[in-house]
Design a protein around this motif. Structure first.
Motif, PDB file in Angstrom:
ATOM      1  N   GLY A 179     -84.460  44.482 -16.065  1.00  0.00           N
ATOM      2  CA  GLY A 179     -85.482  43.982 -16.853  1.00  0.00           C
ATOM      3  C   GLY A 179     -85.250  42.760 -17.464  1.00  0.00           C
ATOM      4  N   ALA A 180     -84.229  41.836 -17.197  1.00  0.00           N
ATOM      5  CA  ALA A 180     -83.930  40.481 -17.762  1.00  0.00           C
ATOM      6  C   ALA A 180     -84.954  39.702 -16.856  1.00  0.00           C
ATOM      7  CB  ALA A 180     -82.486  40.128 -17.346  1.00  0.00           C
ATOM      8  N   LYS A 181     -85.580  38.975 -18.000  1.00  0.00           N
ATOM      9  CA  LYS A 181     -86.870  37.958 -17.325  1.00  0.00           C
ATOM     10  C   LYS A 181     -86.103  36.939 -16.911  1.00  0.00           C
ATOM     11  CE  LYS A 181     -90.330  40.595 -18.884  1.00  0.00           C
ATOM     12  NZ  LYS A 181     -89.875  41.819 -18.206  1.00  0.00           N
ATOM     13  N   LYS A 182     -85.402  36.053 -17.460  1.00  0.00           N
ATOM     14  CA  LYS A 182     -85.167  34.799 -17.092  1.00  0.00           C
ATOM     15  C   LYS A 182     -83.368  34.694 -17.124  1.00  0.00           C
ATOM     16  CE  LYS A 182     -88.662  32.484 -19.560  1.00  0.00           C
ATOM     17  NZ  LYS A 182     -89.202  31.475 -20.702  1.00  0.00           N
ATOM     18  N   VAL A 183     -83.094  34.818 -15.701  1.00  0.00           N
ATOM     19  CA  VAL A 183     -81.392  34.611 -15.445  1.00  0.00           C
ATOM     20  C   VAL A 183     -81.245  33.523 -14.889  1.00  0.00           C
ATOM     21  CG1 VAL A 183     -79.554  35.904 -14.363  1.00  0.00           C
ATOM     22  CG2 VAL A 183     -81.278  37.292 -15.294  1.00  0.00           C
ATOM     23  N   HIS A 184     -80.384  32.696 -15.225  1.00  0.00           N
ATOM     24  CA  HIS A 184     -80.007  31.429 -14.559  1.00  0.00           C
ATOM     25  C   HIS A 184     -78.960  31.293 -14.217  1.00  0.00           C
ATOM     26  CE1 HIS A 184     -80.480  27.067 -14.108  1.00  0.00           C
ATOM     27  NE2 HIS A 184     -79.258  26.609 -14.496  1.00  0.00           N
ATOM     28  N   ILE A 185     -78.747  30.940 -13.010  1.00  0.00           N
ATOM     29  CA  ILE A 185     -77.259  30.724 -12.311  1.00  0.00           C
ATOM     30  C   ILE A 185     -77.102  29.425 -11.877  1.00  0.00           C
ATOM     31  CG2 ILE A 185     -75.976  31.830 -10.526  1.00  0.00           C
ATOM     32  CD1 ILE A 185     -77.704  34.321 -10.400  1.00  0.00           C
ATOM     33  N   GLU A 186     -75.774  29.006 -12.160  1.00  0.00           N
ATOM     34  CA  GLU A 186     -75.260  27.712 -11.708  1.00  0.00           C
ATOM     35  C   GLU A 186     -73.929  27.940 -11.190  1.00  0.00           C
ATOM     36  OE1 GLU A 186     -75.332  24.514 -14.642  1.00  0.00           O
ATOM     37  OE2 GLU A 186     -77.062  25.161 -15.341  1.00  0.00           O
ATOM     38  N   GLY A 187     -73.643  27.376  -9.898  1.00  0.00           N
ATOM     39  CA  GLY A 187     -72.242  27.231  -9.424  1.00  0.00           C
ATOM     40  C   GLY A 187     -72.278  28.041  -8.005  1.00  0.00           C
ATOM     41  N   LEU A 188     -73.190  28.581  -7.652  1.00  0.00           N
ATOM     42  CA  LEU A 188     -73.146  29.559  -6.537  1.00  0.00           C
ATOM     43  C   LEU A 188     -72.549  28.879  -5.340  1.00  0.00           C
ATOM     44  CD1 LEU A 188     -75.665  32.480  -6.784  1.00  0.00           C
ATOM     45  CD2 LEU A 188     -73.404  32.633  -6.748  1.00  0.00           C
ATOM     46  N   PRO A 189     -73.086  27.613  -4.948  1.00  0.00           N
ATOM     47  CA  PRO A 189     -72.747  26.872  -3.731  1.00  0.00           C
ATOM     48  C   PRO A 189     -71.278  26.720  -3.427  1.00  0.00           C
ATOM     49  CG  PRO A 189     -74.440  25.822  -4.656  1.00  0.00           C
ATOM     50  CD  PRO A 189     -74.097  26.942  -5.787  1.00  0.00           C
ATOM     51  N   ASN A 190     -70.594  26.337  -4.530  1.00  0.00           N
ATOM     52  CA  ASN A 190     -69.213  26.275  -4.343  1.00  0.00           C
ATOM     53  C   ASN A 190     -68.111  27.571  -5.040  1.00  0.00           C
ATOM     54  OD1 ASN A 190     -69.256  23.738  -3.662  1.00  0.00           O
ATOM     55  ND2 ASN A 190     -69.281  22.872  -5.844  1.00  0.00           N
ATOM     56  N   CYS A 191     -68.713  28.421  -5.777  1.00  0.00           N
ATOM     57  CA  CYS A 191     -67.929  29.636  -6.276  1.00  0.00           C
ATOM     58  C   CYS A 191     -66.710  29.324  -6.752  1.00  0.00           C
ATOM     59  CB  CYS A 191     -68.074  30.561  -5.171  1.00  0.00           C
ATOM     60  SG  CYS A 191     -69.845  31.207  -4.628  1.00  0.00           S
ATOM     61  N   ASP A 192     -66.370  28.233  -7.494  1.00  0.00           N
ATOM     62  CA  ASP A 192     -65.245  27.914  -7.994  1.00  0.00           C
ATOM     63  C   ASP A 192     -65.290  28.674  -9.784  1.00  0.00           C
ATOM     64  OD1 ASP A 192     -63.710  26.611  -6.424  1.00  0.00           O
ATOM     65  OD2 ASP A 192     -64.332  24.686  -6.683  1.00  0.00           O
ATOM     66  N   TRP A 193     -66.639  28.035 -10.211  1.00  0.00           N
ATOM     67  CA  TRP A 193     -67.106  28.694 -11.346  1.00  0.00           C
ATOM     68  C   TRP A 193     -68.639  28.893 -11.327  1.00  0.00           C
ATOM     69  CZ3 TRP A 193     -66.301  24.729 -16.277  1.00  0.00           C
ATOM     70  CH2 TRP A 193     -66.913  25.237 -17.297  1.00  0.00           C
ATOM     71  N   VAL A 194     -68.902  30.053 -11.661  1.00  0.00           N
ATOM     72  CA  VAL A 194     -70.195  30.310 -11.579  1.00  0.00           C
ATOM     73  C   VAL A 194     -70.642  30.816 -13.219  1.00  0.00           C
ATOM     74  CG1 VAL A 194     -72.052  31.860 -10.598  1.00  0.00           C
ATOM     75  CG2 VAL A 194     -70.383  31.210  -9.172  1.00  0.00           C
ATOM     76  N   LEU A 195     -71.741  30.165 -13.829  1.00  0.00           N
ATOM     77  CA  LEU A 195     -72.182  30.474 -14.687  1.00  0.00           C
ATOM     78  C   LEU A 195     -73.697  31.288 -14.787  1.00  0.00           C
ATOM     79  CD1 LEU A 195     -72.553  28.763 -18.074  1.00  0.00           C
ATOM     80  CD2 LEU A 195     -74.809  29.023 -16.932  1.00  0.00           C
ATOM     81  N   ILE A 196     -73.692  32.349 -15.489  1.00  0.00           N
ATOM     82  CA  ILE A 196     -74.844  33.254 -15.383  1.00  0.00           C
ATOM     83  C   ILE A 196     -75.279  33.350 -16.902  1.00  0.00           C
ATOM     84  CG2 ILE A 196     -75.865  35.629 -15.068  1.00  0.00           C
ATOM     85  CD1 ILE A 196     -73.394  35.940 -13.064  1.00  0.00           C
ATOM     86  N   ASP A 197     -76.702  32.638 -17.184  1.00  0.00           N
ATOM     87  CA  ASP A 197     -77.060  32.663 -18.677  1.00  0.00           C
ATOM     88  C   ASP A 197     -78.308  33.685 -18.566  1.00  0.00           C
ATOM     89  OD1 ASP A 197     -78.341  32.174 -20.871  1.00  0.00           O
ATOM     90  OD2 ASP A 197     -78.785  29.881 -20.491  1.00  0.00           O
ATOM     91  N   SER A 198     -78.036  34.630 -19.249  1.00  0.00           N
ATOM     92  CA  SER A 198     -79.049  35.700 -19.306  1.00  0.00           C
ATOM     93  C   SER A 198     -79.936  35.555 -20.428  1.00  0.00           C
ATOM     94  CB  SER A 198     -78.708  37.127 -19.257  1.00  0.00           C
ATOM     95  OG  SER A 198     -77.882  37.346 -20.421  1.00  0.00           O
ATOM     96  N   GLY A 199     -79.652  34.539 -21.544  1.00  0.00           N
ATOM     97  CA  GLY A 199     -80.021  34.209 -22.930  1.00  0.00           C
ATOM     98  C   GLY A 199     -79.104  34.913 -23.767  1.00  0.00           C
ATOM     99  N   ASP A 200     -79.395  36.215 -23.864  1.00  0.00           N
ATOM    100  CA  ASP A 200     -78.236  36.771 -25.081  1.00  0.00           C
ATOM    101  C   ASP A 200     -76.830  36.883 -24.586  1.00  0.00           C
ATOM    102  OD1 ASP A 200     -80.885  37.523 -26.363  1.00  0.00           O
ATOM    103  OD2 ASP A 200     -80.760  39.608 -25.511  1.00  0.00           O
ATOM    104  N   VAL A 201     -76.646  36.830 -23.311  1.00  0.00           N
ATOM    105  CA  VAL A 201     -75.041  36.842 -22.875  1.00  0.00           C
ATOM    106  C   VAL A 201     -74.922  35.829 -21.884  1.00  0.00           C
ATOM    107  CG1 VAL A 201     -73.298  38.388 -22.104  1.00  0.00           C
ATOM    108  CG2 VAL A 201     -75.377  39.400 -23.352  1.00  0.00           C
ATOM    109  N   ILE A 202     -73.986  35.180 -21.860  1.00  0.00           N
ATOM    110  CA  ILE A 202     -73.490  34.187 -21.091  1.00  0.00           C
ATOM    111  C   ILE A 202     -72.410  34.534 -20.351  1.00  0.00           C
ATOM    112  CG2 ILE A 202     -72.717  31.530 -20.675  1.00  0.00           C
ATOM    113  CD1 ILE A 202     -75.562  31.708 -21.829  1.00  0.00           C
TER     114      ILE A 202
END
Length: 118
Positions: free
Chosen positions: A67-90
């Motif tokens: 039920g997380a509403k806003k999940v932001h992901i960066e770095g998937l194209p290269n997959c060296d370092w992927v950041l997942i921002d769920s708001g409460d937990v990074i």
């Protein structure tokens, strides 16, 4: 200051998904009182670019199913370092060499008011 139940539930979802995907050397850092933008930071390692991408996609899917509403992901194209921002937990998912180079744990767990590693 107590964590909101939502942050703790989100953290449990993330840690469960990381375990399912066989992520390695997972560290949870309590950011209460250290950060205005998040309650926890999770740092983990995947064995390869493909593993990093699979871990990140699985965690994002689990968050959306929970039920997380806003999940932001960066770095998937290269997959060296992927950041997942769920708001409460990074969540930071690294390849081993990239994790060693940036050493985020040291940045957050040292200094005058270090964050706690759980």
């Amino acid at each position: 200051m107590q964590a909101q139940p939502d942050a703790d539930k989100t953290l449990r979802t993330i840690l469960s998904r990381l375990e399912d995907m066989k992520a390695e050397e997972t560290v949870t850092i309590d950011l209460h009182g250290k950060s205005a933008y998040s309650d926890y930071m999770v740092i983990t390692t995947g064995r390869s670019n493909r593993h990093v991408g699979s871990i990140a996609e699985n965690v994002a899917k689990g968050l959306k199913e929970a039920g997380a509403k806003k999940v932001h992901i960066e770095g998937l194209p290269n997959c060296d370092w992927v950041l997942i921002d769920s708001g409460d937990v990074i969540v930071h998912v690294f390849r081993p060499e990239v994790r060693e180079f940036y050493n985020l744990e040291r940045l957050w767990t040292q200094g005058p008011n270090p964050a706690k590693t759980l």
